[in-house]
Every structure is written in C-alpha cells, then in structure tokens.
Design an enzyme around this catalytic site. Structure first.
Site, PDB file in Angstrom:
ATOM      1  N   ASP A 146      -8.158  -4.703  -0.474  1.00 54.39           N
ATOM      2  CA  ASP A 146      -8.513  -5.148  -1.766  1.00 54.39           C
ATOM      3  C   ASP A 146      -8.072  -6.771  -1.694  1.00 54.39           C
ATOM      4  O   ASP A 146      -8.721  -7.540  -2.471  1.00 54.39           O
ATOM      5  CB  ASP A 146      -7.664  -4.612  -3.012  1.00 54.39           C
ATOM      6  CG  ASP A 146      -8.148  -3.227  -3.250  1.00 54.39           C
ATOM      7  OD1 ASP A 146      -9.497  -3.010  -3.185  1.00 54.39           O
ATOM      8  OD2 ASP A 146      -7.429  -2.365  -3.282  1.00 54.39           O
TER       9      ASP A 146
ATOM     10  N   HIS B 281       0.846  -1.412   0.059  1.00 50.47           N
ATOM     11  CA  HIS B 281       0.030   0.051  -0.173  1.00 50.47           C
ATOM     12  C   HIS B 281       0.883   1.190   0.037  1.00 50.47           C
ATOM     13  O   HIS B 281       2.045   1.243   0.759  1.00 50.47           O
ATOM     14  CB  HIS B 281      -0.913   0.190   1.128  1.00 50.47           C
ATOM     15  CG  HIS B 281      -2.014   1.152   1.080  1.00 50.47           C
ATOM     16  ND1 HIS B 281      -1.706   2.203   1.655  1.00 50.47           N
ATOM     17  CD2 HIS B 281      -3.302   0.970   0.575  1.00 50.47           C
ATOM     18  CE1 HIS B 281      -2.786   2.958   1.251  1.00 50.47           C
ATOM     19  NE2 HIS B 281      -3.872   2.213   0.846  1.00 50.47           N
TER      20      HIS B 281
END
Length: 462
Positions: free
Chosen positions: A398, A339
C-alpha cells in the site's frame, strides 16, 4: 396527517447523534469494555495472530502462500518475503509475462482459478470467455447504477453486485459449475460496475456523462483506463503498471481479512453475490484495502507541512509527530509501514518499486518519489526508537500503490475498488476451494466473561 416539516425533522433525526443516542452509547461502552490483561491471561490470539504475527491455523489451501520466515539451525528466523500463487513465486510470474510482453491479469487469473498455467490456446479461450461476459443486463446501468449513485464506490459496487442477484435465475445454486459461472461473470463485469458507478456519481455532481463499452481487443487493465478517461487514451507504461498492480493484489494467502471473510461466509451456504459483497465490506476498511488512500492522504499532509522535502531532519520530525499523534489524523501511525506477516520485506512492494520510479520519470514526479523513498528508509528507524517492535517493520504494498494510482490519474475514490477488481479473482478461487473441500460452517469460540445473574422485575430495579 403528518406535515412535511415534521417528516423532514424525523428524517433528519435518523442521521444525528441525539442526546438519547449519546446516553445509550455510554452504556454500550461501559458494559462492553474488557480488561486487556484478560486477553493475555486466557491466551486469546487477538486478530487470530500471536505477537510475532503467526496466524491461528484455520484451514488448508492450495491457492497461495505467504512466506516471511525460513528455518536456520532448527529455528524460524525472518527472511525477505515471498508470495506464491499456486506454488509459483510471484516474482517469477511477473518476470514471465513481462518477458513475453503480454498482460498478466488474465494469465494469473487462470492460474489462481484453475490451478495451472495456461498455454497460448488455453489463455486465448479464457480471454474470449471473459470478453463475452463483459456485459450487463439490459437497462442495468440506467435502473441500478444511475439511480441513487453513492459517493463511496465500494458501497456502489456492493449494491450493483447484490442487484445482479435478482437477474440470475440460478442465483442460489452453489454447485461448482454454477458458482464458477457466477465468478467469471463478476470478474468480467467488475471494471464496468466500478467505472460506471464513478461516472454516475460525477454526473449527479454536475460533470459530463460518458459511458464506454469495454473493447474485446483490450486487456482488463487497458479497458479500465480506456473506460475511465473521456479521451480513451493511455500509454503502454500506464497499462503495464496497472496490470501489474492487479496481479500483485490478486491474492495473498487464505488468512487476509477479506479472503477469510469469503471462507467464513461461503461455509454458511450462502450465494456467490452475498459472499463477494461480504468480502467487499471487509476490504473497504482502512486497515485492509483502504490503507492506500490513507498513505496518499498522509503524504499530502506531509508535503504541506514539511517545507523542504530533502531535509532529513524536517522529515524525521514529521514522522515523530505522526507517532506522537501530533500530525495528520492523530492515530499514531505511519501508514504503509509494517505488515501482519512480512518483517523484512513485502515482495509486492519490492516489485512495484522497480516500476514506480520509471512511471515517476514519465509523469515528472521524481521529487514525490524521492520523498516516498526517504520515508521508506527512515520510518523503520523512527518507529524502532519509540516503540517495542516484536518483528521488523518494512514498506508494504500500500505504501507505493497509492502513489502509482495518483500518477496514473486515477481518482482516490477508485483506489480500493481497483484493489477489489483484482482480489475478486482470489475470492472466487477461495470460494470454489471452500465449496469443494469443506462442508462445515466456520464457528470459532469466544470465552464468556459476564457473571450469571438473577432476573429482577422492573418495579424492583433502582
């Protein structure tokens, strides 16, 4: 008069890369290439972030905060990630509405939009406000959604939202009360636009058509499941987990791509419908909201190529093949890992994971869940062996959201629209904040590199 065959040939040309287009593309690539070392030389923050993921400060916000570092002995060090909505830790908010046994979407939407948590009466009033706005203009479904339905639901949604502009007599009014009205309308209408667009395309492909009106007694998550399924049935666990997914995706600081897009476009003075569609275009990208689809597609390929999902060596080899651009889409990425900000853990993934296992048991998907868990633990080590890591690598939201949506029997074409159905609340809050506080168009600087040249007449060009 032009013949029909010639018209067909011309139309086909619109969708082909002709030799002329290929030639022009070569010119584009040759004359647009920039030496990567120049970005370092001129200290350009690519992606508006430095190598450690720290973003360029472009604004101020009260709406949400992403925390991935803490101060130890005067220095910043990575820590377990935390996400705050209006100063409240997302972990506490989720525990709050789960403990009180009510759905969270409406409560947290109230918090993000208005800056404070509602009491029971305020929440009921807000719920009723959303319910009365769960409607579309007369014949809108027939005239807009059913005509020329798109296989891409994000594009279908964008077209519907832009079409709603034409029905609004105050579409260009950017006063706070009017923009708030528009935002509440779109938040309420979004699940309908999304589900109806999906059914319209399937009907065009030969499936049965069923269009159900939302129920005033149901939450946003319940209505999505009810309207989507022909038998209207869903379990309490399914609705609870979808509701949690909506809450976890509702906002993520002011610097994520689609929210920053909202600020940028709002600063130009444009209307709400155009602003939300611009944010939708950003979210559609596979590096942003479309990432969860990539995760599920990657795992589909993994499950096909790996004969024994419990064999660590075989799974590790597949992950190495991914990084070596030998597997899946040859992009060299393990989707769902890493991320821009979090380096130790993504709090949304941590919260999600606790309930994914429960849903996997209900759906009989324990083996799939075990494979996901194995990859989550193994991937950071495999990535670290092959690449220089400037900060930690961890599973992001996700990674598990695609698995959740699949177990909920949601079609892949709706994965990103469901993300948008949540994030539209955050976009709305940030649009209102930008309108309230800043009256200056956002215009960053780009350093020009092209040398100045003298014009040469066409007859003298070689």
């Amino acid at each position: 008069m032009m013949t029909m065959d010639r018209k067909d040939d011309q139309t086909q040309t619109l969708f082909e890369v002709t030799p002329e287009i290929s030639h022009f593309a070569e010119l584009c690539e040759r004359n647009n290439a920039i030496d990567k070392d120049l970005y370092t030389k001129y200290e350009v923050k690519r992606g508006l972030r430095d190598l450690n993921g720290k973003g360029v400060l472009a604004g101020l916000t009260n709406i949400s905060d992403v925390c991935a570092k803490k101060i130890v002995n005067g220095e910043e060090v990575p820590c377990a990630g935390n996400l705050y909505y209006r100063g409240y830790n997302i972990k506490d908010l989720v525990q709050g509405f789960l403990k009180d046994k009510h759905y969270g979407f409406e409560e947290i939407a109230y918090l993000l939009l208005f800056g404070e948590l509602p009491n029971q009466k305020e929440l009921q009033t807000f719920h009723e406000t959303l319910v009365e706005r769960r409607t579309l203009p007369p014949t809108f479904v027939r005239d807009v959604i059913m005509k020329a339905p798109s296989r891409d639901m994000m594009n279908s949604l964008s077209r519907s939202i832009l079409s709603l502009y034409t029905y609004d007599p105050h579409a260009d009014d950017t006063s706070i009360p009017n923009v708030l009205r528009q935002c509440l309308n779109l938040i309420s209408q979004f699940p309908m636009l999304m589900v109806y667009g999906y059914h319209a395309y399937n009907y065009r492909m030969g499936d049965d058509l069923f269009i159900y009106a939302p129920s005033p007694e149901l939450s946003t998550a319940e209505n999505i499941l009810m309207m989507l399924r022909e038998n209207k049935k869903y379990t309490k666990l399914e609705a609870k987990i979808l509701d949690m997914a909506l809450v976890l995706h509702m906002d993520h600081g002011g610097g994520n791509n689609s929210t920053f897009t909202t600020h940028v476009v709002t600063s130009s003075g444009t209307d709400t419908y155009s602003t939300i569609v611009a944010a939708m275009a950003s979210l559609k990208g596979p590096k942003h909201g479309g990432a969860n689809i990539k995760v599920t597609q990657m795992f589909d390929d993994m499950m096909e190529k790996v004969s024994d999902w419990e064999d660590d060596d075989e799974v590790r080899q597949y992950l190495n093949d991914l990084l070596d651009k030998k597997a899946f889409d040859q992009k060299g990425l393990i989707y769902g890992m890493g991320h821009a900000i979090y380096s130790v853990s993504d709090p949304r993934a941590d919260i999600f994971k606790k309930f994914v296992k429960q849903l996997a048991r209900e759906k009989g998907c324990e083996k799939e869940y075990a494979l996901y868990e194995k990859v989550e633990h193994m991937a950071p080590e495999v990535i670290g062996e092959k690449r220089k890591i400037y900060k930690g690598v961890n599973a992001n939201v996700d990674f598990y959201s695609g698995l959740v949506y699949r177990m909920l029997d949601l079609p892949p074409s709706l994965y990103t629209p469901i993300f948008a159905a949540a994030r539209i609340v955050g976009w709305s809050a940030h649009r209102l904040e930008e309108l309230k506080n800043v009256d200056k168009i956002i215009r960053p600087a780009y350093k020009p590199l092209a040398e100045y040249k003298e014009y040469v007449r066409m007859d003298d060009r070689s």
